[in-house]
Design a protein around this motif. Structure first.
Motif, PDB file in Angstrom:
ATOM      1  N   GLY A 225      -0.570  15.584   2.149  1.00 53.43           N
ATOM      2  CA  GLY A 225      -0.070  15.312   0.809  1.00 53.43           C
ATOM      3  C   GLY A 225      -0.140  13.847   0.414  1.00 53.43           C
TER       4      GLY A 225
ATOM      5  N   LYS B 265      -0.369  12.242  -3.079  1.00 56.22           N
ATOM      6  CA  LYS B 265      -1.487  12.794  -3.845  1.00 56.22           C
ATOM      7  C   LYS B 265      -0.959  13.480  -5.114  1.00 56.22           C
ATOM      8  N   PRO B 266      -1.431  13.044  -6.287  1.00 58.94           N
ATOM      9  CA  PRO B 266      -0.998  13.694  -7.536  1.00 58.94           C
ATOM     10  C   PRO B 266      -1.501  15.135  -7.595  1.00 58.94           C
ATOM     11  N   SER B 267      -0.782  15.974  -8.332  1.00 60.18           N
ATOM     12  CA  SER B 267      -1.155  17.388  -8.410  1.00 60.18           C
ATOM     13  C   SER B 267      -2.342  17.640  -9.340  1.00 60.18           C
ATOM     14  N   GLY B 268      -2.538  16.795 -10.328  1.00 60.14           N
ATOM     15  CA  GLY B 268      -3.644  16.989 -11.265  1.00 60.14           C
ATOM     16  C   GLY B 268      -4.793  16.038 -11.002  1.00 60.14           C
TER      17      GLY B 268
ATOM     18  N   ASP C  74      -3.936   8.951 -14.438  1.00 60.02           N
ATOM     19  CA  ASP C  74      -4.221  10.339 -14.797  1.00 60.02           C
ATOM     20  C   ASP C  74      -5.488  10.380 -15.643  1.00 60.02           C
TER      21      ASP C  74
END
Length: 100
Positions: A31, A75-78, A54
């Protein structure tokens, strides 16, 4: 005179090329993402700004490379992009899709 100017310009161009920014990021599988940075002339990246953006360019995470020229982040989800910002002309952008 023209030869002296040409020599000076050539020397400056070589000097600028010798300081290329380098950054590589790796998915740790837990993660987190690890990014390592530096410069082609061997200079450290300690203190260099690193931002995670983003898809709209908004800053999600921001910090600086540590003394080992590393930066670890969740780690970003998008979709995201990593920006290694060593100053004008010394930036590296890495797409999250290229980080494995």
């Amino acid at each position: 005179m023209a030869l002296a100017v040409l020599s000076a310009v050539t020397l400056l161009a070589r000097r600028a090329d010798a300081h290329t920014p380098l950054c590589a990021c790796y998915d740790n599988g837990d993660g987190t993402i690890l990014c390592e940075g530096g410069f082609s002339d061997g200079a450290t990246a300690a203190g260099v700004r690193l931002a995670v953006l983003d898809r709209s360019g908004n800053v999600l995470i921001e910090g600086a490379m540590n003394e080992q020229s590393e930066f670890v982040f969740a780690k970003p989800s998008g979709a995201f992009t990593v920006l290694f910002d060593g100053g004008a002309g010394h930036q590296v952008r890495l797409s999250g899709t290229d980080i494995h």
